[in-house]
Design a protein around this motif. Structure first.
Motif, short mmCIF file in Angstrom:
data_model
loop_
_atom_site.label_atom_id
_atom_site.label_comp_id
_atom_site.label_asym_id
_atom_site.label_seq_id
_atom_site.Cartn_x
_atom_site.Cartn_y
_atom_site.Cartn_z
N SER A 248 -13.14 41.89 -3.75
CA SER A 248 -12.71 41.92 -2.34
C SER A 248 -11.99 40.63 -1.97
O SER A 248 -10.97 40.65 -1.27
CB SER A 248 -13.93 42.13 -1.43
OG SER A 248 -14.53 43.38 -1.67
N TYR A 249 -12.52 39.50 -2.44
CA TYR A 249 -11.92 38.21 -2.14
C TYR A 249 -10.53 38.09 -2.74
O TYR A 249 -9.61 37.50 -2.14
CB TYR A 249 -12.83 37.11 -2.68
CG TYR A 249 -12.31 35.70 -2.53
CD1 TYR A 249 -12.29 35.07 -1.29
CD2 TYR A 249 -11.86 34.99 -3.64
CE1 TYR A 249 -11.83 33.76 -1.16
CE2 TYR A 249 -11.41 33.69 -3.52
CZ TYR A 249 -11.39 33.08 -2.28
OH TYR A 249 -10.93 31.79 -2.15
N ARG A 253 -4.72 38.02 -2.56
CA ARG A 253 -4.54 36.66 -3.08
C ARG A 253 -3.91 36.67 -4.46
O ARG A 253 -3.14 35.77 -4.79
CB ARG A 253 -5.89 35.94 -3.12
CG ARG A 253 -6.45 35.58 -1.74
CD ARG A 253 -7.78 34.84 -1.86
NE ARG A 253 -8.20 34.26 -0.58
CZ ARG A 253 -8.87 34.92 0.35
NH1 ARG A 253 -9.22 36.19 0.13
NH2 ARG A 253 -9.19 34.34 1.49
N TYR A 368 -21.50 36.81 2.91
CA TYR A 368 -20.08 37.07 2.74
C TYR A 368 -19.48 37.58 4.05
O TYR A 368 -18.38 37.16 4.46
CB TYR A 368 -19.86 38.09 1.62
CG TYR A 368 -18.41 38.31 1.25
CD1 TYR A 368 -17.82 37.60 0.22
CD2 TYR A 368 -17.63 39.25 1.93
CE1 TYR A 368 -16.49 37.79 -0.14
CE2 TYR A 368 -16.30 39.46 1.58
CZ TYR A 368 -15.74 38.73 0.56
OH TYR A 368 -14.42 38.93 0.23
N PHE A 371 -18.90 34.73 6.62
CA PHE A 371 -17.71 33.91 6.33
C PHE A 371 -16.42 34.72 6.51
O PHE A 371 -15.40 34.17 6.93
CB PHE A 371 -17.79 33.34 4.91
CG PHE A 371 -18.66 32.13 4.80
CD1 PHE A 371 -18.16 30.87 5.10
CD2 PHE A 371 -19.99 32.25 4.42
CE1 PHE A 371 -18.96 29.74 5.00
CE2 PHE A 371 -20.80 31.13 4.32
CZ PHE A 371 -20.29 29.87 4.62
N GLU A 372 -16.47 36.01 6.22
CA GLU A 372 -15.28 36.85 6.39
C GLU A 372 -14.93 36.98 7.87
O GLU A 372 -13.75 36.92 8.25
CB GLU A 372 -15.52 38.22 5.78
CG GLU A 372 -14.29 39.12 5.78
CD GLU A 372 -14.55 40.44 5.08
OE1 GLU A 372 -13.69 40.89 4.30
OE2 GLU A 372 -15.64 41.02 5.30
N SER A 373 -15.96 37.15 8.70
CA SER A 373 -15.71 37.28 10.14
C SER A 373 -15.13 35.99 10.72
O SER A 373 -14.39 36.02 11.71
CB SER A 373 -17.00 37.66 10.88
OG SER A 373 -17.98 36.63 10.73
N GLY A 374 -15.46 34.86 10.12
CA GLY A 374 -14.91 33.58 10.57
C GLY A 374 -13.63 33.19 9.86
O GLY A 374 -13.12 32.08 10.07
N ASP A 375 -13.13 34.09 9.01
CA ASP A 375 -11.90 33.86 8.25
C ASP A 375 -11.99 32.56 7.43
O ASP A 375 -11.02 31.80 7.35
CB ASP A 375 -10.69 33.82 9.19
CG ASP A 375 -9.37 34.01 8.44
OD1 ASP A 375 -9.41 34.61 7.34
OD2 ASP A 375 -8.32 33.55 8.93
N ARG A 376 -13.15 32.33 6.84
CA ARG A 376 -13.36 31.13 6.01
C ARG A 376 -14.06 31.53 4.70
O ARG A 376 -15.07 30.95 4.32
CB ARG A 376 -14.21 30.10 6.77
CG ARG A 376 -13.53 29.55 8.01
CD ARG A 376 -14.42 28.51 8.70
NE ARG A 376 -13.77 27.95 9.88
CZ ARG A 376 -12.95 26.93 9.87
NH1 ARG A 376 -12.66 26.34 8.71
NH2 ARG A 376 -12.40 26.48 10.99
N LEU A 377 -13.46 32.49 4.01
CA LEU A 377 -14.12 33.02 2.82
C LEU A 377 -14.27 31.99 1.70
O LEU A 377 -15.15 32.12 0.86
CB LEU A 377 -13.36 34.25 2.30
CG LEU A 377 -13.80 35.59 2.91
CD1 LEU A 377 -12.94 36.72 2.38
CD2 LEU A 377 -15.27 35.85 2.61
#
Length: 412
Positions: A248-249, A253, A368, A371-377
Motif C-alpha cells: 500500500s505504501y 511511489r 498505519y 499516519f495515513e490520515s495525517g499524510d505522514r506515512l
C-alpha cells in the motif's frame, strides 16, 4: 543460558560423512520432501495473492466481509498448529503429509468447482488452510527426523529455502493464469494430487528409542520453549508489518513491476542467504542473533521512510538478510530448548507465527491508519524501526528476571 536437547541428555555423535563433501548431501526422501515443499508453496502462493479479488467476485461481498473470511481462515491455519502437530505425532509424519495433501487437493477441487458457488469457494479456502496447518509441522519434522543437532541447521534452512523459493515463484505463476481461474485451479489441483501420490512412496519414519513420550492432546502446549516462542511472535509482529503494508505504501511511489520484482528478490534472498549462514547462525548466541536480525529489520524500516525506489530496494534487502538470520535461529533455539518432539515444537512455533501476524494486523493496521490520515506515512516505518530496537532487549530482560524466580525454567 541452559539448553535442552530434544529427547536425549547426551549430545549424539554425528554420522560419518562421505569424504569430500562432509555433511552436504541429502538423502532421497529429503530431496523428495524438499521438492514437495517447493511445489506446495508454488501452488498455494499462485492463489493466495489473488484470493481477496476472487472471493469478492464470487461472494458478491465487500472487502470487510472478505477480510473477515480471510482472517478466520488464517487463524484456523496458525492457531490450530499445536493440535495438528500433536495429531501428526500420533498418525505418523508420512501419513500426515499424505493426509494434508489430500486436503490441499480437495481444496483445489472445491475452488475449481466453485465458480458459481460461494459456499464451495469458502470450503476450498478452509480445506487448504487446514491442509497447511497439518503439512507444515509434519514437513519440517520429517526433514530433521533422525538428524543430529549438528545436521539440523542445514536441514531446517534447506526446508525454509525450498518453501521460500515456492513463495517467490508462486505469484508469478498466478499472474500468468489469473485471467483464466479455471485453468489455474486445475493446475494447482493437479500439483497437489500428484504430490499426494508421490508422498505415498515416502518411507514411514521409525520411532527412535530416545524419542520424547507422546503427550495427551490436553498437554499439546506443555514443554513450550518460552523465549523462542515469544521472540518468534515478536519477530513476525514486526516482520509482517513490512509484508502487509509495504504494498500500500509503495503505490504511487514506485512502479508496480519494480515492487513485484523487489518482493521476489526478498524471497530469493532468503533462499540464497539462509543455507549459507545456517551453521554460523547455529553457533551464534541467541542475543547476538537477535541483535543482528532485529538490527537489519530496523535498518530496513528506516530505509522505507525514504519512499523511493532506491530506499525501498535497500530496505527489502536488509530485511531479507535479517529475516534469514532471525527466523532460522528462532526455530533452532526452540528445538534445542524443548524436551518435546520436533513435530510438536514446530507446531508450537507455528502458533507463535499466528499470534505475531495477528498482532501485526490488529496493532500495525491501526497505527498505519493514523499516519495515513495525517499524510505522514514515512513516520509509520520509523515507529516500527523503534520497536525493532526497543522490544527485543525488553523481552530478554523479562526472560532473565523470570529465570531468577525459583521453580521456573526454560520449558514451561
Amino acid at each position: 543460558m541452559g539448553r535442552y536437547r530434544t529427547g536425549t541428555t547426551a549430545r549424539p555423535r554425528p554420522p560419518r560423512q562421505s569424504p569430500g563433501r562432509p555433511g552436504r548431501s541429502f538423502t532421497g526422501p529429503q530431496i523428495a520432501l524438499l521438492t514437495g515443499g517447493f511445489l506446495v508453496n508454488v501452488g498455494s502462493f499462485s492463489v493466495y495473492p489473488y484470493l481477496a479479488v476472487l472471493l469478492r467476485e464470487r461472494m458478491g461481498a465487500d472487502m470487510a466481509q472478505v477480510g473477515l473470511v480471510l482472517g478466520v481462515a488464517t487463524l484456523v491455519q496458525f492457531a490450530s498448529a499445536p493440535a495438528t502437530a500433536a495429531l501428526a505425532e500420533r498418525l505418523g509424519l508420512q501419513r500426515s503429509l499424505v493426509g494434508a495433501l489430500v486436503m490441499y487437493s480437495l481444496g483445489g477441487g472445491a475452488f475449481l468447482a466453485g465458480a458459481g458457488s460461494p459456499a464451495l469457494t469458502i470450503a476450498g479456502l478452509f480445506l487448504v488452510s487446514g491442509g497447511g496447518s497439518l503439512y507444515s509441522p509434519a514437513y519440517r519434522s520429517y526433514l530433521v527426523h533422525g538428524a543430529s543437532p549438528e545436521q539440523r541447521p542445514r536441514l531446517v534452512s534447506a526446508g525454509n529455502a525450498a518453501g521460500n523459493l515456492g513463495i517467490a515463484l508462486g505469484p508469478v505463476v498466478g499472474a500468468l493464469l489469473i485471467q483464466h481461474p479455471g485453468r489455474m485451479f486445475a493446475v494447482v489441483t493437479a500439483v497437489y494430487t500428484s504430490l499426494a501420490v508421490a508422498h505415498l512412496f515416502l518411507r514411514r519414519e521409525r520411532r527412535t528409542e530416545d524419542a520424547p513420550p507422546v503427550e495427551p492432546f490436553r498437554r499439546m502446549l506443555a514443554g513450550l520453549a518460552v523465549l523462542p516462542f515469544v521472540v518468534t511472535a515478536l519477530s513476525y509482529y514486526v516482520h509482517m508489518q513490512f509484508f502487509q503494508y509495504l504494498s500500500s505504501y509503495a503505490q504511487g511511489r514506485v512502479a508496480t513491476v519494480f515492487f513485484g520484482a523487489t518482493m521476489m528478490g526478498y524471497s530469493l534472498g532468503l533462499v540464497l542467504v539462509q543455507p549459507l549462514v545456517a551453521q554460523r547462525v547455529e553457533r551464534t548466541s541467541y542475543p547476538a542473533a537477535m541483535a543482528i536480525g532485529f538490527g537489519c529489520l530496523a535498518v530496513g524500516m528506516v530505509s522505507f521512510a525514504g519512499g523511493n525506489e532506491v530506499t525501498i530496494a535497500v530496505g527489502v534487502a536488509a530485511i531479507s538478510v535479517g529475516s534469514a538470520v532471525l527466523l532460522l535461529k528462532n526455530d533452532l533455539e526452540a528445538l534445542a530448548r524443548s524436551r518435546r518432539s520436533a513435530t510438536v515444537v514446530f507446531g508450537q512455533q507455528r502458533l507463535a507465527v499466528g499470534i505475531g501476524s495477528f498482532l501485526s494486523g490488529a496493532v500495525g493496521g491501526n497505527v498505519y491508519g493514523l499516519f495515513e490520515s495525517g499524510d505522514r506515512l514515512g513516520g509509520f516505518w520509523l515507529v516500527v524501526a523503534a520497536q525493532c530496537v526497543l522490544l527485543p532487549p525488553l523481552v530478554l530482560g523479562a526472560h532473565r528476571l523470570r529465570r531468577r524466580v525459583p521453580g521456573t525454567g526454560e520449558a514451561a
